[in-house]
Scaffold this motif. Structure first.
Motif, PDB file in Angstrom:
ATOM      1  N   GLN A  51      39.049  52.526  39.985  1.00  0.00           N
ATOM      2  CA  GLN A  51      39.773  53.394  40.850  1.00  0.00           C
ATOM      3  C   GLN A  51      39.963  52.352  41.999  1.00  0.00           C
ATOM      4  OE1 GLN A  51      37.987  57.263  42.203  1.00  0.00           O
ATOM      5  NE2 GLN A  51      36.601  56.823  40.328  1.00  0.00           N
ATOM      6  N   MET A  52      39.834  51.038  41.817  1.00  0.00           N
ATOM      7  CA  MET A  52      40.096  49.917  42.872  1.00  0.00           C
ATOM      8  C   MET A  52      41.020  49.027  42.435  1.00  0.00           C
ATOM      9  SD  MET A  52      35.963  49.463  43.061  1.00  0.00           S
ATOM     10  CE  MET A  52      35.931  48.460  45.045  1.00  0.00           C
ATOM     11  N   GLN A  53      41.739  48.414  42.965  1.00  0.00           N
ATOM     12  CA  GLN A  53      42.562  47.410  42.867  1.00  0.00           C
ATOM     13  C   GLN A  53      42.208  46.245  42.228  1.00  0.00           C
ATOM     14  OE1 GLN A  53      45.047  46.282  45.920  1.00  0.00           O
ATOM     15  NE2 GLN A  53      46.191  44.436  44.892  1.00  0.00           N
ATOM     16  N   ARG A  54      42.530  45.599  40.994  1.00  0.00           N
ATOM     17  CA  ARG A  54      42.040  44.290  40.506  1.00  0.00           C
ATOM     18  C   ARG A  54      42.843  43.242  40.569  1.00  0.00           C
ATOM     19  NH1 ARG A  54      39.530  43.895  34.666  1.00  0.00           N
ATOM     20  NH2 ARG A  54      39.681  46.162  34.765  1.00  0.00           N
ATOM     21  N   VAL A  55      42.257  42.008  41.337  1.00  0.00           N
ATOM     22  CA  VAL A  55      43.154  41.112  41.575  1.00  0.00           C
ATOM     23  C   VAL A  55      42.169  39.618  40.545  1.00  0.00           C
ATOM     24  CG1 VAL A  55      44.158  41.469  43.506  1.00  0.00           C
ATOM     25  CG2 VAL A  55      41.900  40.606  43.726  1.00  0.00           C
ATOM     26  N   ARG A 100      37.045  48.103  53.648  1.00  0.00           N
ATOM     27  CA  ARG A 100      37.240  47.693  52.486  1.00  0.00           C
ATOM     28  C   ARG A 100      35.963  47.323  51.612  1.00  0.00           C
ATOM     29  NH1 ARG A 100      41.982  46.165  50.861  1.00  0.00           N
ATOM     30  NH2 ARG A 100      42.938  46.063  52.923  1.00  0.00           N
ATOM     31  N   ASN A 154      36.958  39.061  37.695  1.00  0.00           N
ATOM     32  CA  ASN A 154      37.969  39.750  38.618  1.00  0.00           C
ATOM     33  C   ASN A 154      37.199  40.043  40.115  1.00  0.00           C
ATOM     34  OD1 ASN A 154      40.472  40.295  37.084  1.00  0.00           O
ATOM     35  ND2 ASN A 154      38.780  41.097  35.537  1.00  0.00           N
ATOM     36  N   PHE A 204      37.421  43.186  42.562  1.00  0.00           N
ATOM     37  CA  PHE A 204      38.028  44.686  42.732  1.00  0.00           C
ATOM     38  C   PHE A 204      38.111  44.978  44.368  1.00  0.00           C
ATOM     39  CE2 PHE A 204      36.322  44.009  38.715  1.00  0.00           C
ATOM     40  CZ  PHE A 204      37.407  44.460  37.779  1.00  0.00           C
ATOM     41  N   VAL A 242      39.236  48.201  47.342  1.00  0.00           N
ATOM     42  CA  VAL A 242      39.850  49.267  48.161  1.00  0.00           C
ATOM     43  C   VAL A 242      39.842  49.459  49.426  1.00  0.00           C
ATOM     44  CG1 VAL A 242      38.014  50.932  47.413  1.00  0.00           C
ATOM     45  CG2 VAL A 242      40.395  52.081  47.571  1.00  0.00           C
TER      46      VAL A 242
END
Length: 173
Positions: free
Chosen positions: A101-105, A121, A129, A131, A133
């Motif tokens: 449910q989090m953004q992965r970079v 945050r 990665n 992660f 949000v």
């Protein structure tokens, strides 16, 4: 943001700092080993940040921007504080369950700062990665929010660090 705060933030977000340490556990499907929260607050004039992180070895730290010459204050450790250790472990465990449910970079990409005071945050880090949000603190405190346990445990960690500081022996002047 002063360099000392940037340095400590970067240290916690770089899991290579754990590679030669024994006992690192990787939690959840995405193998999380570091988790935390960063908050934006205002001192009435400037926006400043508070950064809390823990890893699967049981290390925890809290850093905050301040008006000192270095621009940073903080607390490290908590190894002799069982309640802090427990809250930090729960924070990490909840983070490891929420990565979908989090953004992965990719590692090496910058963790964005909270966009404004009142924003938090949440982040989790694996060997591959990062992660994250961003939520309003108000939303993070809603018990029906899936991120509530993660945020609530981060607040307990902060509380235990504050209590540790309050109960520390005072130095001589």
């Amino acid at each position: 943001m002063k360099q000392a705060y940037k340095n400590m933030r970067a240290f916690w977000l770089d899991v290579n700092n754990l590679e030669n340490r024994k006992g690192v556990m990787e939690l959840g499907a995405d193998k999380i080993c570091v988790a935390g929260v960063e908050m934006a607050v205002t001192d009435g004039v400037q926006t400043k940040h508070i950064f809390v992180a823990t890893n699967s070895l049981g290390d925890s730290s809290l850093y905050f921007e301040n008006n000192s010459q270095s621009g940073i204050g903080g607390f490290i450790g908590g190894h002799d504080n069982a309640p802090l250790q427990d809250a930090a472990a729960h924070m990490l465990a909840h983070a490891s369950k929420l990565t979908a449910q989090m953004q992965r970079v990719s590692l090496g990409e910058e963790l964005p700062l909270p966009t404004s005071p009142g924003q938090v945050r949440l982040f989790a880090v694996s060997k591959e990665n990062l992660f994250h949000v961003e939520l309003s603190e108000q939303d993070a405190r809603k018990t029906d929010n899936p991120f509530y346990p993660f945020f609530a445990y981060s607040q307990q960690v902060i509380g235990f660090f504050r209590a540790q500081q309050t109960n520390a022996p005072k130095g001589r002047a």
